[in-house]
Structure formats: structure tokens, C-alpha cells
Write a protein that holds these residues in place. Structure first.
Motif, PDB file in Angstrom:
ATOM      1  N   TRP A  10       1.123  -3.652  -6.884  1.00  0.00           N
ATOM      2  CA  TRP A  10       0.850  -2.262  -6.463  1.00  0.00           C
ATOM      3  C   TRP A  10      -0.564  -1.799  -6.767  1.00  0.00           C
ATOM      4  N   THR A  37      -2.162  -7.491   1.963  1.00  0.00           N
ATOM      5  CA  THR A  37      -1.063  -6.527   1.950  1.00  0.00           C
ATOM      6  C   THR A  37      -0.178  -6.603   3.201  1.00  0.00           C
ATOM      7  N   HIS A 107      11.972  -2.557   1.010  1.00  0.00           N
ATOM      8  CA  HIS A 107      12.322  -1.719   2.145  1.00  0.00           C
ATOM      9  C   HIS A 107      11.364  -2.019   3.291  1.00  0.00           C
ATOM     10  N   VAL A 110       8.561  -4.548   2.576  1.00  0.00           N
ATOM     11  CA  VAL A 110       7.613  -4.367   1.475  1.00  0.00           C
ATOM     12  C   VAL A 110       8.332  -3.816   0.254  1.00  0.00           C
ATOM     13  N   PRO A 112       7.757  -1.096  -2.358  1.00  0.00           N
ATOM     14  CA  PRO A 112       6.939   0.046  -2.769  1.00  0.00           C
ATOM     15  C   PRO A 112       6.967   0.208  -4.289  1.00  0.00           C
ATOM     16  N   ASP A 141       1.819  -0.716  -1.267  1.00  0.00           N
ATOM     17  CA  ASP A 141       3.023  -1.513  -1.090  1.00  0.00           C
ATOM     18  C   ASP A 141       2.708  -2.997  -1.228  1.00  0.00           C
TER      19      ASP A 141
END
Length: 223
Positions: A10, A37, A107, A110, A112, A141
Motif C-alpha cells: 500500500w 500497480t 476486491h 486488488v 485495498p 491498492d
């Protein structure tokens, strides 16, 4: 010395902002990374991003990995053991072959940022409310496969690379006591031929909770 800084989950390259000046002032060429990412990226893509930087440098490099970034730098060291002069683990340890970082809710492909309540209290106790707000607001994410992908390790020469562990709370004896319950992690740690442990006296995110002290200790480890 070229130094690659790999953030934990993150986080991006800006998570190293507090430590870059100390390393630069010491004469090092510093490369803080933001890892891929895109949702379909995996741990190999993250490792490859570090290996690409290693291959672009003229001299052997120091690799620094915070938290989940430890799996990434150890995978890169395994891929280029003759091009890495030291690996520094920030509140994490060298993983054994096939180990994953951890499991987090995924979700839409990814993972989060799960919120500070997800973590153990000792890990976050030294982060004040403003720091928690700021870090959470900047969180990115993570590709869903990265935290659970097995780290690929196959070259035993990685055990000859000098290792420094900047540990939040545990000293060397505490780490070995904890590792006694971790099976293959203990084997990997015992295989290291040159390892030092420096206790920070911090939670899991020292770059945010004690940036000046952490920068000094990281700079010393790199030297």
C-alpha cells in the motif's frame, strides 16, 4: 553506493521521503521505488522491477525492503546474488522459498488498504492520529495476487549476502525465539552467513513514527 528502497504493501516511493536525505548526504545514490500497480501484477513482476534496477547499475547494490517489500528484495537478491552487496530488512525477515507475505481481503482484483484496525496494536501504537490519517489517505491498492504469491527462491548463494535486520521490537535473541515456531523461516535465517540485528524500538512503520532516528540507523546499516 546505489541503494534501492522497496516499500511495503500500500506504499509507494514517497514512503521513503524521510530517509532519502540522510542516505544522499552520506554519498549514496538512492532509488526509492513504486512497484507495479496493475491488477494482474504478481510478486514476480515486483521482483523483476527491482532486478531491472540492479541490472542498470554499474556497481553492486544495497537492497532495502520494508515489511512485504522484504519478500521482494529477497527474491531480487536470489535472482542476482553476485550484484547485491547487502540486504536490509525493515521489520521483517528473509522468507523461505515459497513463502507468501500475508492474506488480505481482495476486491475487484486488488487488495485495498484494510484500515489500521486490521493490525496488531503494538505495530501501530507509535503512529499518532494525524500520521495514520495521512498514510491511509495516500495508500494505493495492491494487486490482489501479490500478498499471497509464493516468493521464488532457488539460488543458495543468497545466504552469503550480508543481511541487516532493522527490527521494530525484537532483538536477535527475540527473533530466534520467535522463529522457533516458524519452521522454514528459522531454517532460512539460520542459513545466513552474515547477519546483524538492530532493534529500533518502534512499531511496524518506523519511517513514519520515528523518521529521524530510523533514517540514521538505516544509513548506518547501508554503510
Amino acid at each position: 553506493m546505489d541503494v534501492i528502497l522497496v516499500p511495503g504493501l500500500w506504499l509507494d516511493s514517497s514512503s521513503w521521503d524521510a530517509v532519502v536525505p540522510a542516505l544522499t548526504e552520506a554519498g549514496h545514490r538512492v532509488h526509492p521505488l513504486t512497484l507495479p500497480t496493475r491488477p494482474d501484477a504478481g510478486i514476480r513482476d515486483w521482483i523483476d522491477a527491482v532486478v531491472e534496477r540492479i541490472d542498470a547499475a554499474a556497481e553492486p547494490m544495497v537492497l532495502v525492503g520494508h515489511s512485504g517489500g522484504g519478500n521482494v528484495v529477497w527474491g531480487a537478491a536470489d535472482a542476482r546474488p553476485d550484484r547485491v552487496s547487502r540486504v536490509v530488512f525493515v521489520d521483517t525477515l528473509p522468507p523461505p522459498p515459497g513463502a507468501m507475505i500475508s492474506e488480505f481481503p481482495v476486491h475487484d482484483g486488488v487488495a485495498p488498504f484494510p484500515g489500521w484496525e486490521f493490525f496488531d496494536e503494538p505495530d501501530i501504537a507509535d503512529l499518532d492520529a494525524e500520521t495514520r490519517r495521512r498514510v491511509a489517505a495516500a495508500a494505493i491498492d495492491v494487486p490482489g495476487a501479490v500478498p499471497t504469491d509464493p516468493v521464488p527462491l532457488s539460488d543458495d548463494r543468497r545466504w552469503g549476502i550480508p543481511v541487516t535486520v532493522l527490527s521494530g521490537r525484537l532483538d536477535a535473541d527475540g527473533i530466534r525465539e520467535a522463529l522457533a515456531e516458524w519452521g522454514a523461516f528459522a531454517d532460512e535465517f539460520d542459513a545466513l552467513r552474515d547477519v546483524e540485528v538492530v532493534t529500533l524500538g518502534s512499531g511496524h512503520w518506523p519511517q513514519f513514527s520515528q523518521p529521524r532516528s530510523f533514517a540514521e540507523k538505516l544509513s548506518a546499516a547501508v554503510r
